[in-house]
Design an enzyme around this catalytic site. Structure first.
Site, PDB file in Angstrom:
ATOM      1  N   ASP C  10       0.749  -1.096   0.060  1.00  0.00           N
ATOM      2  CA  ASP C  10      -0.009  -0.084   0.142  1.00  0.00           C
ATOM      3  C   ASP C  10       1.120   1.123  -0.032  1.00  0.00           C
ATOM      4  O   ASP C  10       1.735   1.476   0.686  1.00  0.00           O
ATOM      5  CB  ASP C  10      -0.888  -0.011   1.157  1.00  0.00           C
ATOM      6  CG  ASP C  10      -1.800  -1.003   1.243  1.00  0.00           C
ATOM      7  OD1 ASP C  10      -2.744  -1.088   2.186  1.00  0.00           O
ATOM      8  OD2 ASP C  10      -2.254  -1.721   0.062  1.00  0.00           O
ATOM      9  N   GLU C 129     -13.794  -5.356  -2.345  1.00  0.00           N
ATOM     10  CA  GLU C 129     -13.408  -5.242  -0.926  1.00  0.00           C
ATOM     11  C   GLU C 129     -14.761  -5.512  -0.364  1.00  0.00           C
ATOM     12  O   GLU C 129     -15.858  -4.892  -0.227  1.00  0.00           O
ATOM     13  CB  GLU C 129     -13.039  -3.513  -0.755  1.00  0.00           C
ATOM     14  CG  GLU C 129     -11.751  -3.514  -1.397  1.00  0.00           C
ATOM     15  CD  GLU C 129     -11.616  -1.868  -1.404  1.00  0.00           C
ATOM     16  OE1 GLU C 129     -12.267  -1.077  -1.518  1.00  0.00           O
ATOM     17  OE2 GLU C 129     -10.495  -1.367  -1.938  1.00  0.00           O
TER      18      GLU C 129
END
Lengths: 217, 406, 281
Positions: C10, C129
């Site tokens: 990330d 997600e």
């Protein structure tokens, strides 16, 4: 500044993965340029046909860009020619995709799709995306795979595989979910891989250099 | 010559934004909530000639001007003085299992060997994930807890009044939260109470920051005459709504005299330990089973700040209406000071999220309080907009000054 | 099939960050350092996720993609804020091999079909997600686990396959960053609903979690973040100098994650082999 590649032409027919092939060539110190210009391709000392995506779509693009004859002529000229992934498949006679789609027919044989189920009923994920072992079948001392250990892992992304009519051109085989298939060929001046050497770590990226060494004196 | 615009709440007439964070000078400092009525003039965030606000100055100090090792030493000495190993509590930690109280209580017990009793003034309307966080605080974190469940009818009445008279949905919660621990400390004879961060980290006058002790004026009263709840004096409340003194006691602070006579000390843990709110989130997840909200909080970009009360969102909406400051401005300013985001990013976040109407729980809250939603959204809200901040353009309310316009 | 282990990085600006429930921007170091280390130690692929792209409506990984592609010769998938065909083209020209869509695909599923046609199916990945609801259903969220869409994940996965994507990444937002293990039910449900490869993501806290994701969850590949990144921080003196941007408190205090049993790639692959899972080694 001349736009023509002095040594190696990476054939651009608007398919993806050109840049990774370029990066791999740069890394290996090869003099390679991306081009869709037929004159530059003709003038190059060697050519690479990369490719990712659908067979039929690629043939359409090659036709539209008027690259089919130049590629065939290049191969006929005997100069070194490398194909990667879809670039391997396009060399063959025809593909099962969308009924039957004609290829460049530089190597006799079919392009078949992986089944969605193995013989014992197990689900098969298609495309094959990931690493798999290549097993050397024919003598490969003089081939671009000479530095690659038998059973080395290479990176594959494909839903279709090639089935050469003549087994002698098969350089390596690979097994995916019980299906043994041809993962690279060496046929006269053609060296082509189903796997992506430029995405197969150090082992793989060095194949470009090894290939160049087979023709650069 | 433009007509002079009315300025409500004693706010500064000219709107200025801090040059480092995105907070404006309209931000009111924390006050003794129990003295708050509609006439109250706010003390607001100070921004100096260079455009730097007090909260950013405190943040700078936190980074470079404080010897945190020394501060922790001070904490160890304080705890040493109060630690009990005879099976009784040696400190109280108020909170509801949010990330901050999770860190405070857990670290005091498990790192510093204290024996805290956590004290909870529950949210007005628990969110389900907020309640789970509370339970996990106790069950996973491993802490004792007393929750004071006040008279629901009175709570409802006072909350409704504070909205109608002050446009302050959170007053009853704040009253309880700030007062209960010192009062219980008196009752139990536990002399040490820990809060988290000093409000000066957010913009209260800097002078407040020089001590670890929380100013008694926040949680002590001298006499009932100085007390206002929901904008009404105690006398008015008792008379108009037929309430007994005992109905209001839970919302009132301890008496100043009683506190003076006792040995009770109310400290900020944030004075001794460098407080980074985002790291408190990580700590809480790791140690007390805390879970973020399963969707973005409306009016801001984050998911883990103040998520256990359905009325929370409305609180930030009210600050937006009264002061032009929404939830994203609060969150972004804090994260800019902690260097998690840049000012440019903060401005983007404010532009995108500030003032977003919190409709998720709105109808439920209105129903609970028996307030007409349309009345709240229109007439009531508009009453509290200060003309020096708001103008109406093509039938829509717009802020006169926006941080992204500067 | 050889199961792939894919470190997921990330990224925010110049930093590798690691959150929990896709929230929080704790800085752990420079992404290039992690990427190089993982490449040299057996990573099968890499994922770069720009975690604030949707938030700020900007994509900014261009430079790091280009630098990575020149020296790291394994497939790189890039996600975060990719909205249009042009965005995809830009990211691929920068050197990425695959792109992952989420928010854009939920808003307009036709983009999956168009992108697959233009760039090839195997170039297009879609990330789901997922957040488990009170009634046990899993719903797909957009904008880095922030915005409610009401879309149910099972039907969505089948739609994604129908529209021609090459792979699906299934992320459990509930487990992500917590180290409490993958959501096996979720992974199993998705992997068995489609014929395309499914990459499990979110929750690895110990070696057995990875084995379970394959053996019980039927995952075709595993994305790992916290386990590897915190492990890297433990073993290496990450460059803390001059780094003032972002939440660097954890690095400054030499923190350790108590919930996660860190491991490196060789330990992970060794453990897989011991549990009869094929992988590149």
């Amino acid at each position: 500044m001349s736009k023509c590649p002095r040594k190696i032409a990476i054939i651009d027919y608007k398919s993806s993965n050109l840049f990774s092939v370029q990066n791999a060539c740069d890394y290996g110190g090869l003099d390679a340029t991306i081009t869709s210009d037929k004159k530059c391709i003709k003038a190059a000392d060697a050519a690479i046909l990369p490719g990712v995506g659908a067979f039929a779509d690629a043939m359409k693009k090659l036709k539209k860009l008027d690259l089919i004859e130049p590629i065939k002529a290049f191969i006929h000229s005997g100069k070194p020619f490398m194909g990667v992934c879809l670039g391997l498949q396009l060399l063959f006679t025809e593909s099962e995709e969308f009924g039957l789609c004609k290829g460049l027919n530089m190597i006799q044989g079919q392009v078949r799709k992986f089944p969605l189920q193995s013989e014992d009923g197990k689900k098969i994920k298609v495309p094959q995306i990931g690493w798999n072992k290549i097993t050397k079948t024919n003598d490969s001392d003089g081939s671009p795979l000479k530095n690659v250990v038998d059973g080395a892992f290479m990176y594959f992304v494909h839903s279709y595989y090639v089935e050469p009519a003549d087994n002698t051109c098969i350089l390596t085989k690979t097994n995916y979910e019980g299906i043994e298939y041809c993962s690279s060929v060496l046929y006269e001046n053609i060296f082509a891989t189903q796997f992506h050497p430029e995405k197969s770590a150090q082992n793989g990226v060095e194949i470009y250099q090894a290939w160049a060494e087979t023709f650069v004196s | 010559m433009a007509q002079k615009l009315e300025v409500k709440y004693g706010l500064p007439e000219k709107v200025e934004f801090c040059s480092r964070c995105v907070m404006s000078n309209q931000r009111p400092s924390s006050t003794a909530e129990f003295k708050h009525n509609i006439e109250s003039k706010k003390t607001t965030l100070h921004i100096d000639e260079e455009g730097l606000c007090d909260a950013c100055k405190v943040a700078e100090q936190k980074e470079t001007g404080i010897d945190w090792k020394d501060r922790e030493e001070k904490l160890l000495r304080l705890l040493e003085k109060y630690r009990r190993n005879d099976g009784f509590y040696d400190c109280l930690v108020p909170g509801s299992g949010g990330k901050d109280s999770a860190l405070q209580a857990h670290i005091l017990k498990y790192k510093y060997g204290m024996h805290p009793l956590t004290i909870t003034w529950p949210p007005i309307l628990y969110t389900d994930y907020g309640y789970n966080n509370f339970k996990n605080w106790i069950d996973v974190g491993g802490l004792d807890n007393i929750s004071f469940n006040r008279n629901g009818k009175v709570m409802k009445l006072l909350t409704k009044l504070s909205i109608e008279n002050l446009f302050h949905p959170f007053q009853t919660f704040i009253l309880g939260q700030k007062n209960i621990a010192p009062k219980l400390a008196l009752k139990f004879g536990v002399p040490l109470v820990f809060y988290g961060e000093n409000e000066s980290e957010y913009g209260n006058p800097i002078a407040d920051n020089s001590s670890s002790l929380r100013d008694k004026s926040y949680f002590a009263m001298n006499n009932l005459d100085e007390v206002y709840l929901g904008g009404l004096s105690v006398k008015e409340l008792m008379g108009k709504y037929d309430l007994d003194l005992i109905d209001l006691m839970p919302f009132l602070p301890a008496s100043y005299d009683d506190l003076e006579k006792s040995a009770i000390e109310v400290h900020y843990l944030g004075y001794y330990l460098k407080w980074t709110p985002q790291e408190a989130y990580y700590y809480a997840v790791e140690n007390t089973g805390f879970k973020a909200r399963p969707f973005r909080s409306q009016g801001t970009y984050s998911k883990y700040n103040s998520i256990d009360d359905k009325i929370d969102d409305l609180h930030y909406y009210s600050t937006y209406i009264k002061f032009g400051i929404g939830r994203a401005t609060y969150d972004a300013s804090q994260e800019i000071r902690n260097k998690h985001v840049t000012r440019e990013e903060g401005v983007e976040l404010v532009k995108r999220f500030d003032g977003e109407f919190p409709d998720k729980y709105f109808n439920e809250v209105m129903e609970y309080l028996d307030i007409d939603p349309d009345y709240f959204k229109n007439e009531l809200s508009d009453n509290f907009r200060s003309p020096h901040l708001w103008k109406k353009e093509s039938g829509e309310w717009k802020l006169r000054y926006k941080v992204w316009d500067i | 099939m050889n199961i792939r282990i894919i470190p997921r990085l990330d990224i925010k600006g110049p930093n590798l960050v690691k959150g929990i429930h896709l929230e929080g921007l704790r800085v752990l170091g420079k992404p290039e350092d992690f990427a190089r280390y993982y490449y040299e130690n057996g990573a099968d692929e890499l994922i770069y996720a720009d975690v604030v792209a949707s938030l700020y409506e900007r994509s900014s990984l261009h430079d790091i993609i280009t630098r990575t592609a020149k020296e790291i010769f394994i497939p790189l998938t890039v996600s975060g804020g990719i909205r249009t065909i042009d965005d995809i083209r830009d990211v691929l020209s920068a050197g990425a091999d695959k792109v992952s869509l989420n928010t854009a695909a939920l808003k307009n599923p036709e983009i999956i079909e168009k992108a697959s046609r233009v760039f090839g199916s195997s170039t297009i990945v879609v990330t789901i997600e997922a957040i488990k609801q009170a009634d046990g259903k899993y719903l797909a969220y957009s904008d880095n686990g922030r915005e409610y869409t009401g879309v149910e994940v099972l039907g969505w996965a089948q739609k994604i396959e129908k529209f021609g994507a090459g792979e699906i990444v299934i992320t459990s937002v509930d487990n992500e960053g917590t180290g409490k293990g993958y959501d096996i039910d979720l992974i199993n449900m998705i992997s068995n609903a489609v014929n395309i490869p499914v990459i499990a993501h979110g929750g690895a806290g110990k070696l057995d979690d990875i084995v379970d994701a394959v053996n019980k969850g039927d995952a075709d590949a595993i994305a790992v973040a916290s386990m590897l990144h915190y492990g890297f921080v433990e073993k290496n003196k990450t460059d803390k100098s001059g780094n003032d941007e972002g939440n660097v408190e954890f690095l400054k205090r030499g923190g350790k994650n108590s919930r996660i049993k860190t491991a490196d790639l060789s330990e992970i692959k060794q453990h897989m082999i011991e549990n009869n899972i094929f992988c590149r080694n």
